[in-house]
Write an enzyme that holds these catalytic residues in place. Structure first.
Site, PDB file in Angstrom:
ATOM      1  N   ASP A   1       0.857  -1.182   0.000  1.00  0.00           N
ATOM      2  CA  ASP A   1       0.000   0.000   0.000  1.00  0.00           C
ATOM      3  C   ASP A   1       0.897   1.236   0.000  1.00  0.00           C
ATOM      4  O   ASP A   1       2.124   1.123  -0.008  1.00  0.00           O
ATOM      5  CB  ASP A   1      -0.964  -0.035   1.189  1.00  0.00           C
TER       6      ASP A   1
ATOM      7  N   ASP B   1      -7.967  -7.522   0.183  1.00  0.00           N
ATOM      8  CA  ASP B   1      -7.102  -7.750   1.338  1.00  0.00           C
ATOM      9  C   ASP B   1      -7.914  -7.378   2.559  1.00  0.00           C
ATOM     10  O   ASP B   1      -8.830  -6.569   2.465  1.00  0.00           O
ATOM     11  CB  ASP B   1      -5.843  -6.868   1.304  1.00  0.00           C
TER      12      ASP B   1
ATOM     13  N   CYS C   1     -13.144 -28.440   6.239  1.00  0.00           N
ATOM     14  CA  CYS C   1     -11.881 -27.752   5.978  1.00  0.00           C
ATOM     15  C   CYS C   1     -10.732 -28.753   5.996  1.00  0.00           C
ATOM     16  O   CYS C   1     -10.657 -29.614   6.874  1.00  0.00           O
ATOM     17  CB  CYS C   1     -11.661 -26.673   7.039  1.00  0.00           C
TER      18      CYS C   1
ATOM     19  N   CYS D   1      -7.475 -27.881   6.198  1.00  0.00           N
ATOM     20  CA  CYS D   1      -6.231 -27.283   6.696  1.00  0.00           C
ATOM     21  C   CYS D   1      -5.594 -28.166   7.773  1.00  0.00           C
ATOM     22  O   CYS D   1      -6.253 -29.039   8.343  1.00  0.00           O
ATOM     23  CB  CYS D   1      -6.481 -25.865   7.223  1.00  0.00           C
TER      24      CYS D   1
ATOM     25  N   CYS E   1      -7.533 -28.247  11.114  1.00  0.00           N
ATOM     26  CA  CYS E   1      -8.765 -29.045  11.128  1.00  0.00           C
ATOM     27  C   CYS E   1      -8.494 -30.536  10.923  1.00  0.00           C
ATOM     28  O   CYS E   1      -9.235 -31.374  11.426  1.00  0.00           O
ATOM     29  CB  CYS E   1      -9.732 -28.530  10.066  1.00  0.00           C
TER      30      CYS E   1
ATOM     31  N   HIS F   1      -6.074 -21.796   9.979  1.00  0.00           N
ATOM     32  CA  HIS F   1      -7.433 -22.171   9.592  1.00  0.00           C
ATOM     33  C   HIS F   1      -8.170 -21.013   8.919  1.00  0.00           C
ATOM     34  O   HIS F   1      -8.772 -21.171   7.846  1.00  0.00           O
ATOM     35  CB  HIS F   1      -8.260 -22.666  10.785  1.00  0.00           C
TER      36      HIS F   1
HETATM   37 ZN   LIG Z   1      -9.364 -25.521   8.934  1.00  0.00          ZN
END
Ligand SMILES: [Zn+2]
Length: 388
Positions: free
Chosen positions: A94, A280, A318, A320, A323, A349
Site C-alpha cells: 500500500d 485484502d 476444511c 487445513c 482441522c 485455519h
Molecule cells: Zn481448517
C-alpha cells in the site's frame, strides 16, 4: 522506457464476475484473489511455509510500517522486500496513506502531502505522492499503490469532493514519478523491481457522482490497475455494495480491480458479483488471534465453554492442518492457556477458509455457476448461528 512484465488476462466471466490471472515479475496470481496482510513483512503468527500450505499466492506489505522500521533504504540495500523477507512470490504494497490516517499522531494534510509523527518515536515525517512511490521502488513490490486521502464516514459531500480532487492530483504526481523511475535513474532512489506495476485509487466516499469523477480521472492517468478505496469505514453494507457496483462500471474491463481493506467472507462473494478481482483484509488473521474462527456456517468463538469437550474439528469441511489434526477442545485449551501456537493454528485455519472461499468462487465462475454458488454460500451462512 521498458514496459513492466505485468499483465492481466480474464479467462472466464459469469455475469459481472470475472476469473483470470495477473502475471508479475514474481509469478502469477489467480483472480479473484485474497491477499493475506503481512504488515511488517510477516503475516502475524505464521510462517511463509504456512502461507504456501494454504495456497496464498500474494501477500500485502504496509509501506508505513516498513518505511519507519526497518526503513526502506535498508530493505533496498538488502535487495528489496522479496529477498529481505524470503518470499519469492508476488507482493503488493500500500502507499502508507491509510496508516498515516489511522495510526500516526498530529497529522496535517496539505496539497503537498501528509505531515505526520511516527507512532513509534514521535519523529516528524512528510509523505508525498512522490515519496510514497520512491519508498515502494525501494521495497520492490510487484504492485505499488498511489498515495490517496482517505476520509472518514460519515463525511460531507464537500469534504469528500476536496479529498477526491486531492487524491486525483496526488495520483497524477505519483504516476509521473513512477514513469520517471521506470525511464531513467533518479538520484537517491534504488529501483529493486523493474517490473513493478502501479495502481490508482478511486475515492469519493458514498457519493456516486464523486466516485464516477474519481474513476474517470484516475483511469485517464494510465495505471496498470485500479483500486476502490475509502470503503469498509463504517458505512452500511448495502451502501458499500452499491458504491462498489457503481464504481466498477467506470473501470476498464481489461485491468484488475482491487477492493481495499474489505472484508467479511460474504463481502468477498458480493463484491466479486460486482466485478472485483482482488481483496485484502486483516479480519482472518486478527480475528484468529482473538479466538474467532470463520467457517462456512458462520463464526465460531473457540473460547466458548461449549467447546471444552468438543472433539470435532473447527470445520469438518476444511482440509487445513489445524482441522485435520486438532479438536475444538484442544484449540480452546491452547487459547485459554495463552499458548503462542494457538494464534498460529487459528490463523492457519482462517486463512485457509478465506483462500478456499476464493478457490470456490474461481471454480464457480469457470463453470458458469457463480450465481448458484453465491446463493448456496449465503444460505449456509444464514443457517449458521454456531455460537448464538
Ligand atoms: Zn481448517
Amino acid at each position: 522506457m521498458s514496459e513492466p512484465p505485468f499483465s492481466f488476462r480474464i479467462t472466464h466471466t459469469d455475469g459481472r464476475a470475472r476469473r483470470g490471472a495477473i502475471t508479475t515479475a514474481h509469478g502469477a496470481i489467480e483472480t479473484p484473489a485474497f491477499m493475506p496482510v503481512g504488515t511488517q513483512g510477516g503475516v502475524k503468527a505464521i510462517t511463509h511455509r504456512d502461507l504456501e500450505s494454504v495456497g496464498a499466492e500474494v501477500v500485502l506489505g504496509n509501506t508505513y510500517h516498513l518505511y519507519l522500521r526497518p526503513g526502506d533504504a535498508l530493505i533496498a540495500r538488502l535487495g528489496g522486500l522479496h529477498r529481505f523477507i524470503g518470499w519469492p512470490r508476488p507482493i503488493l504494497t500500500d502507499s502508507g496513506g491509510y496508516q498515516v490516517f489511522s495510526l500516526s499522531s498530529r497529522r496535517t494534510i496539505t496539497d503537498e502531502g501528509a505531515h505526520f509523527r511516527s507512532h513509534l518515536d514521535g519523529s516528524a515525517h512528510l509523505l508525498t505522492p512522490e515519496k510514497a512511490a520512491d519508498i515502494q521502488a525501494h521495497l520492490g513490490s510487484d504492485i505499488a499503490m498511489v498515495l490517496d486521502e482517505c476520509v472518514a464516514h460519515p463525511c460531507s459531500i464537500q469534504e469528500a469532493a476536496d479529498a477526491m480532487r486531492r487524491t486525483l492530483d496526488w495520483a497524477r504526481r505519483a504516476r509521473e514519478r513512477m514513469l520517471a523511475l521506470r525511464s531513467h535513474p533518479v538520484d537517491g532512489v534504488t529501483v529493486t523491481n523493474r517490473g513493478q506495476a502501479q495502481f490508482g485509487i478511486v475515492q469519493g466516499s458514498v457519493y456516486p457522482e464523486l466516485r464516477e469523477a474519481s474513476a474517470v480521472g484516475t483511469v485517464a492517468l494510465g495505471f496498470e490497475g485500479h483500486a476502490i478505496g475509502g470503503l469498509s469505514v463504517g458505512e452500511p453494507t448495502d451502501v458499500m455494495y452499491d458504491i462498489v457496483s457503481q464504481t466498477t462500471a467506470f473501470l476498464p474491463e481489461q485491468q484488475p480491480r482491487y477492493l481495499m481493506g474489505t472484508g467479511m467472507p460474504e463481502d468477498l462473494v458480493e463484491s466479486v458479483a460486482r466485478g472485483v478481482d482482488m481483496f485484502d483484509c486483516v479480519l482472518p488473521t486478527r480475528n484468529a488471534r482473538n479466538g474467532q474462527l470463520f467457517t462456512a456456517r458462520g463464526r465460531l468463538n473457540i473460547r466458548n465453554a461449549r467447546y471444552a469437550e468438543d472433539e470435532r474439528p473447527v470445520d469438518s469441511e476444511c482440509a487445513c492442518y489445524t482441522c485435520r489434526t486438532f479438536s475444538r477442545a484442544y484449540l480452546r485449551h491452547l487459547f485459554l492457556s495463552g499458548e503462542i501456537v494457538a494464534a498460529t493454528l487459528n490463523t492457519l485455519h482462517n486463512l485457509n477458509f478465506y483462500l478456499d472461499t476464493m478457490r470456490g468462487i474461481r471454480d464457480a465462475i469457470a463453470f458458469g455457476r457463480f450465481e448458484s454458488f453465491r446463493l448456496a454460500f449465503h444460505q449456509r451462512l444464514s443457517r449458521q448461528a454456531l455460537d448464538s
